[in-house]
Every structure is written in structure tokens, then in C-alpha cells.
Scaffold this active site. Structure first.
Site, PDB file in Angstrom:
ATOM      1  N   CYS A  90      28.368  25.691  41.236  1.00 44.41           N
ATOM      2  CA  CYS A  90      26.913  25.635  41.075  1.00 44.41           C
ATOM      3  C   CYS A  90      26.282  24.485  41.871  1.00 44.41           C
ATOM      4  O   CYS A  90      25.105  24.555  42.218  1.00 44.41           O
ATOM      5  CB  CYS A  90      26.565  25.520  39.591  1.00 44.41           C
ATOM      6  N   GLU A 117      32.140  50.724  52.858  1.00 45.05           N
ATOM      7  CA  GLU A 117      31.579  50.700  51.512  1.00 45.05           C
ATOM      8  C   GLU A 117      32.448  51.474  50.531  1.00 45.05           C
ATOM      9  O   GLU A 117      32.631  51.056  49.387  1.00 45.05           O
ATOM     10  CB  GLU A 117      30.156  51.275  51.520  1.00 45.05           C
TER      11      GLU A 117
END
Length: 359
Positions: A206, A44
Site C-alpha cells: 500500500c 484473454e
DNA sequence: CAACCGTGGGC
DNA sequence: TGCCCAAGGTT
């Protein structure tokens, strides 16, 4: 805690996203195998403002060298910075090292399993703390990184620039609302994967998006405009001169940079404020004669926020060791020793080029 | 809060 | 090519 915290999460978003993740999500990343808190934390931090493809080789090398928290805590800072060299944002490495030492001293050589305690550690903010707890323990915490920001800004049609406080606060509220109670680790990975593979910055896909129904930006034809771009600002240019001083054995004089500012804590070439004053400063600080040297062409290194013009001054004549002033953070290094140092990427490349030319 | 902190890649 | 951005955090 806001009132929203007691409401049920809006799973009309999470459910189709998780279904998509089962078929198309990334599940083979190095830090997803052997998922310990240490490995999740390290990944992270490395992934802050840094793309997955860049991080992978650094992560592999780092965990191979320093496989657990205690080993990291006991390693010298030079070793940590050397493993980080080339990755950028070096305060991450120093904070990582400090946090490991704090965990050994105060948390039984473990990362605390608690948002407040995690966020209090150097280099761990709200989003990183949430990611660690979600990925390691499956606890329900919302994350908000660049991917999530882009997905939520589009899906909700948020027009404001995410850097603004009000927009930021709204994004956190939405991130929390969408986070489900089950499969939290998968969900946080899924929304990041969506942003990284389909809901990308330019030309998003999309047609393949599992949450396209309900996406405001798609409905209103705004996917290209959202999220709003950062207001442009003029980049300042700074000039500096770095000295390439080499001794009879072709070793190079290096200095450790101060603990703050650019390339903090890394080894680099000695630096002077300006080329005009280089001669006098050289005499003062290093007791070498500048007229022995040859000035190289100026080059510009571009950082995120400014251009740095570096005019290296190469001193090719041999410099006797005893004429260089003693200092704890100053030393001569041969070509073969450079690998073990924390060096800024441009300096590493420059020294490599010079050493190849000698052969 | 706005500036600062690195490097590599996409367009 | 120049500009923007990327699994942010600190001051």
C-alpha cells in the site's frame, strides 16, 4: 442501461492510476506487441483463471503454430488440444476452435467488433468481450476479473463475498463508473497491473499504491480481510482405475475421453469404474487377462473441486493387437507420438515416467 | 444459481 | 502439508 451510464466517470481513481501505469505498468507482454484482435482474444481466453507466467510459453507456441483466425478454424481439433495440453480448463480450447469456425462462417473471418456479438460466441463472456474491445480498439468497456475485483473490493470496502450476485452486481457498477473515456486500453491494463503487482492478495504494497488515498480497506485496516473469502466446502473424493496396457512394441493403449466432464476430448488411459470390477471389464472390453498385470500404488490427484484417487493397473505382458476391440477413439501410441496428442498433464507425466524406466 | 471445469504457485 | 487462489465461462 443503468442511469449511471450517463454520468461522467469518476476520474479521481483513473487519473493517478494512469500516471502510475506510465512508470510502472507492464507493456512488454507478448500479446501487447502486434496487438491484433486475434492475439488479444487468444491471450484473454488463455488468461482466464490462469496466471500470466503460466500463459506466456503457451501463447508463444500457439500463435507460432496457428498465427491467424482462419488457420485456427481449419486446424484439426487434435492439434488445438495438443497445443493446449497442460494449460487446463480444456473447454476453453474447444470453444476457441468453435468460435474461430463461426467467425469464418458468419463474420468474414474476423472477430465481430460488437459486445453483443462477441459475448454470443463460445468461451467469450462479458469480461472477455470487454477486454477484447478495449485492448484492440480502445473502446470504452469495463472489465471485471480477479484483479479488478480485489482492487475495487478493497478501495470501496465491500464486505460481501464477490461470488454473491448482489456483490457481483455492485462490482460491475463500480467498474463501469471508474472506467475513463480516454486511454481505455491503458486503464484496463493499469488496474490489472495494480492488482497483480501491488494490490496482491496477501501483504499488499500500500505504501507504493497510487490510489491509497481514498482506499477504505487501508483506512479501516481491512486489507487482509478483503475481498471476503469464499465459503469453505468439503471436497468430495472420487476413485477410479486407469489401465496401462502396453503391446510388444511398448506402445500404450489410449482412449479419447467423452466430450463432457473431466479432461473432455483429451486422449487418456482407458478407465474402469472400480478396481474390483476391473478384471471382468477388461475381459469384456479389451479381451486381455488381468492376472498378467501388476497393480501399482494408488495416487491422488487433486483438482479444484475434488480429489481423484487413481489406481493404475499396469499390464506388462504383451497384448496382441487383434485381441483389443476396435473403436474409432481408441489407438496405440508409442513414446515419441505422445507429444502431438492432447493429454492431461498428470497422464502425460505418468507416461513419461514409465517410458524412462524402460530405457 | 451453484456446481463444474485443470494446473501451478504462494503461504 | 493442505488450502486458497489465479486476466471466467458454461450449464
Amino acid at each position: 442501461m443503468t442511469a449511471q451510464g450517463s454520468f461522467a466517470p469518476d476520474e479521481t481513481f483513473a487519473a493517478p492510476l494512469l500516471a502510475w501505469y506510465d512508470d510502472h505498468g507492464r507493456k512488454d507482454l507478448p500479446w501487447q506487441r502486434d496487438r491484433s484482435a486475434y492475439r488479444v482474444w487468444l491471450s484473454e481466453v488463455m488468461l482466464q483463471q490462469t496466471q500470466v507466467r503460466t500463459v506466456i510459453p503457451y501463447f508463444e507456441r500457439f500463435v507460432a503454430a496457428l498465427p491467424d483466425l482462419r488457420t485456427l478454424a481449419e486446424a484439426p481439433q487434435d492439434r488445438v488440444l495438443a497445443l493446449w495440453s497442460g494449460l487446463g480448463y480444456y473447454s476453453r480450447a474447444r470453444n476457441l476452435h468453435r468460435t474461430a469456425q463461426i467467425c469464418v462462417a458468419e463474420h468474414g473471418a474476423e472477430l465481430p467488433r460488437d459486445v453483443e456479438a462477441l459475448s454470443a460466441l463460445p468461451g467469450i463472456g462479458r469480461s472477455t468481450a470487454a477486454a477484447i474491445l478495449a485492448q484492440t480498439w480502445g473502446e470504452r468497456h469495463a472489465i471485471l476479473d480477479g484483479n479488478v475485483r480485489r482492487v475495487l473490493a478493497r478501495w470501496h470496502g465491500l464486505r460481501g463475498w464477490p461470488g454473491e450476485t448482489a456483490t457481483q452486481r455492485e462490482l460491475w457498477r463500480l467498474a463501469e463508473r471508474h472506467t475513463p473515456h480516454e486511454r481505455v486500453a491503458d486503464y484496463t491494463q493499469a488496474i490489472m497491473d495494480l492488482g497483480a503487482t501491488l494490490c496482491v492478495r496477501s501483504r499488499p504494497h500500500c505504501l507504493r499504491c497510487p490510489v491509497a488515498p481514498g482506499c477504505v480497506a487501508l483506512r479501516d485496516g481491512l486489507t487482509a480481510q478483503l475481498p471476503a473469502r469464499k465459503p469453505t466446502r468439503e471436497k468430495p473424493t472420487r476413485a477410479t482405475t486407469m489401465l496401462i496396457v502396453r503391446d510388444a512394441q511398448r506402445r500404450t493403449l489410449l482412449e479419447r475421453r467423452p466430450p463432457t466432464g473431466v479432461w473432455a476430448g483429451l486422449w487418456s488411459l482407458p478407465e474402469t469404474d472400480d478396481a474390483a470390477g476391473a478384471s471382468r471389464r477388461l475381459l469384456d472390453r479389451y479381451a486381455v487377462r488381468v492376472d498378467d498385470g501388476v497393480a501399482l500404488a494408488r495416487f491422488v490427484h487433486t483438482f479444484s473441486h475434488y480429489h481423484l484417487e487413481i489406481a493404475p493397473l499396469l499390464l506388462e505382458r504383451a497384448v496382441p493387437l487383434d485381441r483389443v476391440a476396435d473403436a474409432p477413439d481408441r489407438a496405440w501410441y508409442g513414446p515419441d507420438e505422445l507429444e502431438s496428442l492432447g493429454l492431461p498433464a498428470p497422464v502425460r507425466k505418468l507416461l513419461q515416467t514409465l517410458n524412462e524406466e524402460v530405457r
